[in-house]
Write a protein that holds these residues in place. Structure first.
Motif, PDB file in Angstrom:
ATOM      1  N   THR A   1      -0.093 115.464  50.278  1.00 10.34           N
ATOM      2  CA  THR A   1      -1.122 114.472  50.443  1.00 10.34           C
ATOM      3  C   THR A   1      -0.775 113.241  50.916  1.00 10.34           C
ATOM      4  O   THR A   1       0.731 113.298  51.149  1.00 10.34           O
ATOM      5  CB  THR A   1      -0.938 113.716  48.581  1.00 10.34           C
ATOM      6  OG1 THR A   1      -1.155 115.354  47.680  1.00 10.34           O
ATOM      7  CG2 THR A   1      -2.097 113.379  48.106  1.00 10.34           C
ATOM      8  N   LEU A   2      -0.946 113.123  51.216  1.00 10.27           N
ATOM      9  CA  LEU A   2      -0.862 111.752  52.432  1.00 10.27           C
ATOM     10  C   LEU A   2      -0.267 110.202  51.855  1.00 10.27           C
ATOM     11  O   LEU A   2      -0.935 109.882  50.618  1.00 10.27           O
ATOM     12  CB  LEU A   2      -2.078 110.826  53.264  1.00 10.27           C
ATOM     13  CG  LEU A   2      -3.095 111.890  54.122  1.00 10.27           C
ATOM     14  CD1 LEU A   2      -3.710 111.265  54.665  1.00 10.27           C
ATOM     15  CD2 LEU A   2      -1.941 112.969  55.079  1.00 10.27           C
TER      16      LEU A   2
ATOM     17  N   THR B   1       2.858 112.599  63.230  1.00  7.78           N
ATOM     18  CA  THR B   1       0.798 113.847  63.144  1.00  7.78           C
ATOM     19  C   THR B   1       0.541 113.567  62.607  1.00  7.78           C
ATOM     20  O   THR B   1      -0.610 114.659  62.695  1.00  7.78           O
ATOM     21  CB  THR B   1       2.846 114.975  63.780  1.00  7.78           C
ATOM     22  OG1 THR B   1       3.603 113.858  64.278  1.00  7.78           O
ATOM     23  CG2 THR B   1       1.978 115.695  64.331  1.00  7.78           C
TER      24      THR B   1
ATOM     25  N   ASP C   1       8.091 104.353  60.914  1.00  2.50           N
ATOM     26  CA  ASP C   1       9.617 105.060  61.261  1.00  2.50           C
ATOM     27  C   ASP C   1       9.371 106.094  61.519  1.00  2.50           C
ATOM     28  O   ASP C   1       8.666 107.241  60.965  1.00  2.50           O
ATOM     29  CB  ASP C   1      10.327 104.793  60.223  1.00  2.50           C
ATOM     30  CG  ASP C   1      11.789 103.942  60.575  1.00  2.50           C
ATOM     31  OD1 ASP C   1      11.831 104.272  61.513  1.00  2.50           O
ATOM     32  OD2 ASP C   1      12.688 103.558  59.638  1.00  2.50           O
ATOM     33  N   VAL C   2      10.872 107.114  62.316  1.00  4.34           N
ATOM     34  CA  VAL C   2      11.005 107.917  62.531  1.00  4.34           C
ATOM     35  C   VAL C   2      10.572 108.877  60.833  1.00  4.34           C
ATOM     36  O   VAL C   2      10.881 108.102  60.119  1.00  4.34           O
ATOM     37  CB  VAL C   2      12.663 108.413  62.785  1.00  4.34           C
ATOM     38  CG1 VAL C   2      12.152 108.229  64.910  1.00  4.34           C
ATOM     39  CG2 VAL C   2      13.380 107.532  62.493  1.00  4.34           C
ATOM     40  N   GLY C   3       9.611 109.709  61.264  1.00  4.13           N
ATOM     41  CA  GLY C   3      10.088 110.586  59.379  1.00  4.13           C
ATOM     42  C   GLY C   3       8.792 110.485  59.203  1.00  4.13           C
ATOM     43  O   GLY C   3       8.426 111.268  57.920  1.00  4.13           O
ATOM     44  N   CYS C   4       8.093 109.431  59.864  1.00  2.00           N
ATOM     45  CA  CYS C   4       7.140 108.858  58.619  1.00  2.00           C
ATOM     46  C   CYS C   4       5.631 109.879  58.128  1.00  2.00           C
ATOM     47  O   CYS C   4       4.974 109.647  57.601  1.00  2.00           O
ATOM     48  CB  CYS C   4       6.628 107.115  58.534  1.00  2.00           C
ATOM     49  SG  CYS C   4       6.036 106.908  60.276  1.00  2.00           S
ATOM     50  N   GLY C   5       5.725 110.146  59.294  1.00  2.32           N
ATOM     51  CA  GLY C   5       4.618 111.590  59.312  1.00  2.32           C
ATOM     52  C   GLY C   5       3.029 110.625  60.414  1.00  2.32           C
ATOM     53  O   GLY C   5       2.218 111.119  59.577  1.00  2.32           O
TER      54      GLY C   5
ATOM     55  N   ARG D   1      14.473 114.405  56.735  1.00  2.42           N
ATOM     56  CA  ARG D   1      13.674 115.014  56.262  1.00  2.42           C
ATOM     57  C   ARG D   1      13.174 115.746  54.976  1.00  2.42           C
ATOM     58  O   ARG D   1      11.973 115.846  55.441  1.00  2.42           O
ATOM     59  CB  ARG D   1      13.180 114.939  58.352  1.00  2.42           C
ATOM     60  CG  ARG D   1      13.150 114.354  59.222  1.00  2.42           C
ATOM     61  CD  ARG D   1      12.774 115.280  60.355  1.00  2.42           C
ATOM     62  NE  ARG D   1      12.816 114.143  61.188  1.00  2.42           N
ATOM     63  CZ  ARG D   1      11.128 113.524  61.232  1.00  2.42           C
ATOM     64  NH1 ARG D   1      10.400 114.482  61.612  1.00  2.42           N
ATOM     65  NH2 ARG D   1      11.064 112.686  61.935  1.00  2.42           N
TER      66      ARG D   1
ATOM     67  N   ASP E   1      11.764 117.984  64.120  1.00  4.16           N
ATOM     68  CA  ASP E   1      11.533 118.274  63.439  1.00  4.16           C
ATOM     69  C   ASP E   1      11.813 119.528  62.067  1.00  4.16           C
ATOM     70  O   ASP E   1      11.239 120.485  61.776  1.00  4.16           O
ATOM     71  CB  ASP E   1      10.462 118.491  62.646  1.00  4.16           C
ATOM     72  CG  ASP E   1       9.792 117.765  61.131  1.00  4.16           C
ATOM     73  OD1 ASP E   1      10.556 116.922  60.172  1.00  4.16           O
ATOM     74  OD2 ASP E   1       8.867 118.181  60.820  1.00  4.16           O
TER      75      ASP E   1
ATOM     76  N   ARG F   1      12.270 111.746  50.130  1.00  2.00           N
ATOM     77  CA  ARG F   1      12.992 111.495  51.017  1.00  2.00           C
ATOM     78  C   ARG F   1      14.382 111.323  50.459  1.00  2.00           C
ATOM     79  O   ARG F   1      14.470 109.730  49.878  1.00  2.00           O
ATOM     80  CB  ARG F   1      12.666 111.383  52.428  1.00  2.00           C
ATOM     81  CG  ARG F   1      11.576 111.468  52.601  1.00  2.00           C
ATOM     82  CD  ARG F   1      12.663 112.388  54.008  1.00  2.00           C
ATOM     83  NE  ARG F   1      10.881 113.476  54.200  1.00  2.00           N
ATOM     84  CZ  ARG F   1      10.558 112.869  55.755  1.00  2.00           C
ATOM     85  NH1 ARG F   1      10.945 111.909  56.115  1.00  2.00           N
ATOM     86  NH2 ARG F   1       8.938 113.771  55.561  1.00  2.00           N
TER      87      ARG F   1
END
Ligand code: ADP
Ligand code: MG
Length: 660
Positions: free
Chosen positions: A240-241, A275, A269-273, A553, A524, A421
């Protein structure tokens, strides 16, 4: 003078002091007390150079004025005895300490020559300029003074009267005088603020009118934002987003649906999704029959995106194609892009080569956008007919900078990380704790969790770097990590080789990946929980944060170990900041403070270091005000045609290409 950027009289007038010194209150020497900082005007009555133990030396002398005398010392500067010879007069500024009686310690000084010129340098608030070799404060002051005196008529006003009135800002000529030779520190500040405001206003007018122009454009392509691909993506997404992702998707779909071309920056931030957010935009574009190009800064990153997007999009019936400098069958890839069989194209700079033609490019996504220059970004735009643009960045530009650098783009910010996380724990490792660290890496490996081992960034040649990472790898294999499965990754490997290593690491067939900083962005692997950074202080703060973002991650606790002794104070400070903060936002703020905006990654290319007067950290309030005023001015007079706006219009035009 050229070294200071001063080529004309005007440059000289606009060469602003970095500081002031209040020399109105020169104190009598007799009143000096220990622990005070004083300014005295004195004559040198004795001065000697003395040799100390070892190879150091000092200058020591006595200064006197009408009220009395005091000793002065300069350690390590014996040569001063030849400069401050007895009989010379000077202004001295420094701390009163004790060294065999009261003594001025290491005072700064400025020689007086006895001519009337001295009035420029004493008895007033004097400007202190940034200097360069061969140019002294005294020279600069005298030159600025004569430039001011030579101004037979006032400078042409550059700020419209209405604005000057609104904020009670001084007129340009008195302001420029007050900047250099103010009556009070207060007038100096007011005068400087006037110019800082003016500078920021020019920039904001440029940025906002650029944005207004864009908003007048109508794009030929209209997207479908409730089509079947998008629905299928929503149905198949394995998570889920987050709230932030949902909001970003909504922002983007609104942009796609609008008749105006999108220019949006997705910051998170890095890893927040990010993509996953981009996937939604891609699916929507595909619903209307449009191609998407996704450009990433490195091959490894492009390959990883390809892998992710391939998995998410092929089930929806979309063809994903990879095109990098080393794609083996580039010819057929280009064909598929040109005739439209390829619907989603992932690549590096290779995407913007001349011979690449798109069939119907409707959306361009630029990952880690700060890695690309303005030219490269617009080259991608030109491949389509006003494609919608989505820029993504993990560099959390502080707000003050964001509204300036990205002032022309709409902004979506993802604040939170996906649930589950755990914050990464970061520690410095001294040689004594190395064994323990290796033990920890081994334990992790037993639990099926992996480690990145990042090798130092060597300034020298790429070859040298290669040698370094290879010998490092050999050492680890032979020594402390001999019982683990190690892989080696660096920029010189052939793409197939890189892919093999990355894949093995991703699939858990390797415990430790020894690598250069090529893994810095985007990679990732949720089961990678440990990162070791050799010689960590050699990296920049933002880069360290990006590196560290490769771990933490998944749902496991992650550790980042920083090795090596910092060689500089700044280096030590960077490591301290990294250990204390996990939020990219805090780190970016700290970075801004440590390095200043001119050095801020991605900002230099935007031309922000051209700021001559304003300071983006200190002038936040002025910046906000300039932003609001610029908007109001443009609302009333979009082309800045009103009389009095000539100078601002010129400034705006200079900055208009700022964010293009
Ligand atoms: P970045 O913003 O740094 O580019 P990525 O897009 O690479 O981050 O995403 C990082 C990881 O988080 C990926 O493994 C992705 O599948 C996962 N992820 C993204 N969004 C969510 C979510 N809402 N819930 C759980 N995991 C997510
Ligand atoms: Mg990413």
């Amino acid at each position: 003078m050229a070294a200071l950027g001063i080529h004309t009289w005007r440059d000289l007038l606009f060469y602003f002091p970095r500081d002031y010194q209040d020399r109105r209150t020169i104190s009598p020497i007799a009143q000096a007390c220990e622990g005070e900082v004083v300014i005295v005007e004195a004559e040198v009555s004795e001065m000697r150079a003395m040799r100390l133990r070892g190879r150091s030396n000092m200058a020591r002398g006595v200064l006197k004025d009408a009220s009395g005398s005091i000793a002065a010392t300069w350690f390590g500067q014996g040569y001063l005895a030849r400069v401050l010879t007895p009989g010379k007069r000077a202004i001295f500024f420094g701390l009163v300490g004790k060294y065999k009686g009261l003594c001025l310690q290491h005072p700064e000084f400025e020689l007086l020559t006895g001519d009337e010129d001295d009035l420029l340098h004493t008895g007033r608030i004097v400007p202190i300029y940034k200097l360069t070799e061969g140019v002294t404060q005294r020279m600069l002051r005298a030159w600025v003074r004569s430039a001011l005196d030579a101004l037979s008529e006032p400078l042409a006003e550059t700020l419209p009267k209405s604005l000057r009135k609104a904020y009670a800002l001084p007129k340009i000529s008195p302001a420029i005088r007050a900047v250099h030779f103010p009556d009070s520190l207060e007038t100096a500040r007011e005068a400087r603020d006037r110019f800082a405001y003016e500078e920021l206003l020019g920039i904001q007018l440029g940025i906002l009118s650029e944005r207004a122009h864009r908003r007048e454009e109508t794009k030929p392509n209209r997207h479908i934002v409730d089509g079947s691909h998008l629905q299928a993506l929503r149905d198949t997404l394995p998570f889920t987003l987050t709230q932030g992702q949902q909001q970003a998707v909504q922002d983007i779909l609104e942009d796609l649906d609008s008749p105006r071309p999108m220019a949006r920056l997705l910051q998170g931030d890095v890893g927040c999704g990010k993509t996953a957010v981009a996937l939604h935009a891609i699916a929507a574009a595909a619903d209307g029959g449009y191609q998407t190009a996704l450009m990433a800064p490195t091959e490894i990153l492009a390959e990883q995106h390809y892998a992710t997007l391939h998995v998410a999009l092929e089930p929806l019936g979309l063809r994903v194609e990879l095109l990098t400098g080393s794609t083996p069958d580039a010819y057929s890839a280009r064909e598929a892009i040109a005739d439209g069989r390829a619907e989603v194209i992932i690549g590096t700079h290779a995407l913007i080569q001349d011979r690449i033609e798109f069939h119907k490019l409707g959306l361009a996504v630029i990952d880690e956008q700060h890695r690309f220059g303005v030219v490269q970004r617009s080259a991608l735009v030109e491949k389509g007919l006003m494609p919608d643009m989505l820029h993504m960045t993990a560099t959390p530009i502080p707000r003050t900078l964001a509204i300036t650098v990205y002032g022309g783009m709409e902004l979506s910010i993802i604040q939170e990380l996906p649930p589950g996380r755990q914050p990464i724990k970061t520690r410095r490792i001294t040689p004594a704790k190395l064994e323990g660290m290796y033990g920890y890496i081994r334990e992790q490996a037993e639990a099926g969790l992996q480690t990145y081992y990042v090798c130092p960034l060597v300034e020298a040649s790429e070859k040298k770097q290669l040698a370094d990472v290879t010998s490092f790898y050999d050492e680890l294999v032979a020594g402390p990590l001999h019982d683990l499965r190690l892989g080696l990754l660096h920029g010189r490997l052939r793409p197939e080789e890189k892919e093999v290593v990355m894949l093995a690491f991703k699939n858990g067939e390797l415990d430790v990946l020894v690598s250069t900083s090529v893994i810095e962005v985007g990679i990732d692997v949720p089961t990678a929980t440990t990162m070791v950074i050799e010689d960590a202080s050699q990296f920049g703060l933002t880069q360290l944060h990006q590196l560290r973002g490769r771990i933490g991650r998944g749902e496991h606790l992650s550790h980042c170990f920083l090795l090596g002794k910092p060689k500089t104070k700044d280096g030590a400070e960077r490591l301290r900041v990294l250990c204390e903060h996990t939020s990219g936002f805090d780190i970016a703020e700290a970075d801004l403070k440590l390095r200043g905006p001119g050095e801020f990654r991605g900002v230099r290319q935007a031309g922000l270091s051209d700021l001559r007067i304003a300071d983006l950290i200190r002038d936040v309030r002025l910046l906000d005000r300039a932003r609001q005023d610029a908007q109001a001015i443009l609302n009333a007079d979009p082309s800045l045609a009103a009389p009095g706006y000539e100078a601002l219009r010129a400034a705006a035009e200079r900055f208009e290409s700022f964010t293009a």
